[in-house]
Scaffold this active site. Structure first.
Site, PDB file in Angstrom:
ATOM      1  N   CYS A 134      63.654  36.058   7.802  1.00  0.00           N
ATOM      2  CA  CYS A 134      62.395  36.737   8.141  1.00  0.00           C
ATOM      3  C   CYS A 134      62.587  38.248   8.193  1.00  0.00           C
ATOM      4  CB  CYS A 134      61.860  36.217   9.471  1.00  0.00           C
ATOM      5  SG  CYS A 134      60.422  37.138  10.039  1.00  0.00           S
ATOM      6  N   CYS A 152      59.598  37.682   5.631  1.00  0.00           N
ATOM      7  CA  CYS A 152      58.324  38.166   6.180  1.00  0.00           C
ATOM      8  C   CYS A 152      58.248  39.683   6.311  1.00  0.00           C
ATOM      9  CB  CYS A 152      58.070  37.592   7.573  1.00  0.00           C
ATOM     10  SG  CYS A 152      58.705  35.948   7.852  1.00  0.00           S
ATOM     11  N   LYS A 194      58.838  41.784   3.011  1.00  0.00           N
ATOM     12  CA  LYS A 194      57.720  41.400   2.130  1.00  0.00           C
ATOM     13  C   LYS A 194      56.431  42.102   2.557  1.00  0.00           C
ATOM     14  CE  LYS A 194      55.060  38.548   3.465  1.00  0.00           C
ATOM     15  NZ  LYS A 194      55.204  37.129   3.498  1.00  0.00           N
ATOM     16  N   TYR A 205      53.536  30.296  -1.887  1.00  0.00           N
ATOM     17  CA  TYR A 205      53.472  31.514  -1.070  1.00  0.00           C
ATOM     18  C   TYR A 205      54.179  32.683  -1.768  1.00  0.00           C
ATOM     19  CZ  TYR A 205      52.285  29.215   3.457  1.00  0.00           C
ATOM     20  OH  TYR A 205      51.696  28.552   4.498  1.00  0.00           O
ATOM     21  N   GLU A 225      52.536  36.004  -3.429  1.00  0.00           N
ATOM     22  CA  GLU A 225      52.721  37.275  -2.713  1.00  0.00           C
ATOM     23  C   GLU A 225      53.451  38.306  -3.578  1.00  0.00           C
ATOM     24  OE1 GLU A 225      52.586  35.798   1.921  1.00  0.00           O
ATOM     25  OE2 GLU A 225      54.549  36.148   1.037  1.00  0.00           O
ATOM     26  N   HIS A 267      29.126  43.218  14.965  1.00  0.00           N
ATOM     27  CA  HIS A 267      28.563  43.724  13.718  1.00  0.00           C
ATOM     28  C   HIS A 267      28.918  45.187  13.512  1.00  0.00           C
ATOM     29  CE1 HIS A 267      25.785  43.571  10.392  1.00  0.00           C
ATOM     30  NE2 HIS A 267      25.233  44.694  10.803  1.00  0.00           N
ATOM     31  N   GLU A 320      32.340  38.125  11.725  1.00  0.00           N
ATOM     32  CA  GLU A 320      31.099  37.623  12.332  1.00  0.00           C
ATOM     33  C   GLU A 320      30.499  36.471  11.524  1.00  0.00           C
ATOM     34  OE1 GLU A 320      27.596  40.260  12.261  1.00  0.00           O
ATOM     35  OE2 GLU A 320      28.630  41.479  10.772  1.00  0.00           O
TER      36      GLU A 320
END
Ligand code: NDP
Length: 448
Positions: free
Chosen positions: A43, A48, A51, A178, A182, A437, A442
């Site tokens: 990681c 992670c 990346k 993945y 990516e 908003h 939303e």
């Protein structure tokens, strides 16, 4: 040759191993950890974190273009330096490595720099030292799988990309999971010409079908040469370049051929056979619900057990195991429900809970709510990009079973909604929540 004994000895200082070691030490256990590579594991060093840093770097290309509609005039040719990005990424990783070291040393974990190998079920060796322990944890993670095709060994993996000296001009990527998706985004954004070959009809197996289709459309619009139902037959080295032979009869010349076809458990050098620790035919360590291997005092978790191969899962498992073994909390369990996950593509994609297909397979009668729209930012930027949001609801109980989103900030948005799903939120709960908003999020509380 030294001989040492520990209460708990952890093999692998990645996400799961580090967490488990330091929590156990904080409870007062005498803990050691062996790591032959950099602290922090995949990681931090090859996954992670680097990346995401590269993905941030890649996003600037679109930001510069989008800024024109907002009145900015960036120069037509903006220079990018791969060397600067990689060097700055390396500095950040080194900073994190030292944070991991401190996190281990502070509660008293002894760090042994070297690779561990079992000599028997009760004994390992690291750098010729002999180590025994009451309990062992195997948390060695995974490694990229090398394709078993002719020339597969010539292909780069995600591990290599982080150390490429230059950004290649032409890249062929194999695999629509993945990592393939990516890196297609990262390399394309930074200026490479990317051809992404995926053997299936849709990218990202396991994700919601609508999202899989929508992301493919967006990638093609951006100029990523996505070729579905197309795989690699063989790879040849051609001077400094590569020739990639596809199953559809094309021969593609490229500077780099990148394999992203999954990861395998990292067990081959552990000497598991000497400890009689059972693995499956695919090399993953077999564990029970208490993370015990076939030897009850040897535990394994994270990617090496190949269940939910995500960093936060390994961290949580490592923490819970330490709580159970040393924290007087033997009933502690990891909650594997509603694990949110994200693909850092452009636009990113994120999901929590069941897909429509999974819900139907599980026998739910589902109500589906969907919203596809042009994000407000792109009304003025004129970027041809859409967002997609989807909600899967149990028609019988009104409970929300899954949320899926492709669009700006989807991972940030989904983390919050994952809490709501874990609390058992219903569609009515979402409906009575006041929208914020103007946001994209939303949409999830205004779906009709
Ligand atoms: P994935 O399992 O995600 O995807 C592998 C891809 O390669 C799939 O498209 C698969 O196709 C294809 N494939 C598999 N075997 C072959 C083969 N023999 N020939 C051709 N194509 C093949 O693996 P990745 O390598 O992308 O990533 C590994 C894991 O790392 C992920 O599963 C995830 O757990 C983790 N990860 C998580 C990230 C995140 O959270 N953002 C980022 C990166 C990795 P098919 O679908 O047909 O099987």
């Amino acid at each position: 040759m030294n001989e040492k004994h520990y209460d708990y000895f952890v093999i692998g200082a990645g996400s799961g191993g580090v967490r488990s070691a330091r929590i156990a030490a904080a409870y007062g256990a005498h803990v050691g950890i062996a790591e032959g590579a950099a602290l922090g594991g995949t990681c931090v060093n090859l996954g992670c974190v680097p990346k995401k840093l590269l993905a941030y770097g890649s996003d600037y290309a679109a930001h510069f273009e989008d800024s024109r509609g907002y009145g900015w005039s960036p120069p037509e040719k903006i220079n990018f330096s791969w060397k600067t990005l990689i060097s700055n990424k390396n500095k950040e990783i080194e900073r994190l490595n030292s944070i991991y070291q401190t996190a281990l040393e502070k509660p008293g974990v002894e760090i042994i720099r070297g690779f561990a190998r079992f000599l028997s079920a009760n004994k390992i060796t690291v750098n010729n030292d002999i180590i025994t322990a009451d309990k062992f944890l195997i948390a060695t993670g995974g490694l990229p799988r090398i394709p078993g095709i002719p020339g597969g060994e010539l292909m780069a993996t995600s591990d290599d990309v982080f150390h490429w000296p230059d950004l290649p001009k032409h890249v062929v990527i194999q695999g629509g999971g993945y990592i393939g998706v990516e890196f297609a985004h990262i390399l394309h954004g930074l200026g490479a010409h990317v051809i992404l070959l995926h053997r299936g009809d849709l990218l990202l197996r396991g994700f919601d079908q609508d999202l899989r289709e929508a992301l493919g459309t967006e990638m093609l619009k951006q100029g990523i040469d996505l070729r579905l139902a197309c795989d690699i037959e063989k790879v040849e080295k051609n001077g400094p370049r590569y020739s990639v032979y596809t199953t559809t009869g094309d021969i593609i010349e490229c500077d780099k051929a990148l394999a992203a076809i999954g990861r395998i458990p990292n067990t081959s050098a552990l000497g598991l056979e000497c400890a009689d620790v059972k693995t499956t035919s695919k090399g993953q360590i077999v564990i029970n619900d208490d993370y015990q291997t076939s030897q009850s005092h040897i535990y394994a978790l994270g990617d090496v057990a190949n269940r939910h191969n995500l960093t936060p899962v390994a961290i949580r498992e490592g923490h819970v195991l330490a709580d159970r073994l040393f924290g007087g909390n033997p009933e502690q369990r990891v909650n594997y429900e509603n694990i949110a996950t994200a693909v850092f593509s452009n636009p990113p994609l994120s999901t929590v809970g069941l897909t429509e297909e999974e819900a139907s397979e599980k026998g739910y009668a589902v109500k589906i709510y969907k919203s596809s729209f042009k994000p407000m930012k792109h009304t003025i930027s004129q970027r041809d990009e859409r967002a997609l949001m989807k909600m899967v609801v149990d028609a019988k109980t009104d409970k929300i079973l899954g949320l899926h989103m492709m669009g700006m900030d989807a991972p940030e948005i989904m983390q919050g909604f994952a809490v709501a799903l874990n609390c058992g939120a219903t569609k009515a709960d979402f409906d009575r929540t006041m929208p914020m908003h103007p946001t994209a999020a939303e949409e999830f509380v205004t779906m009709r």
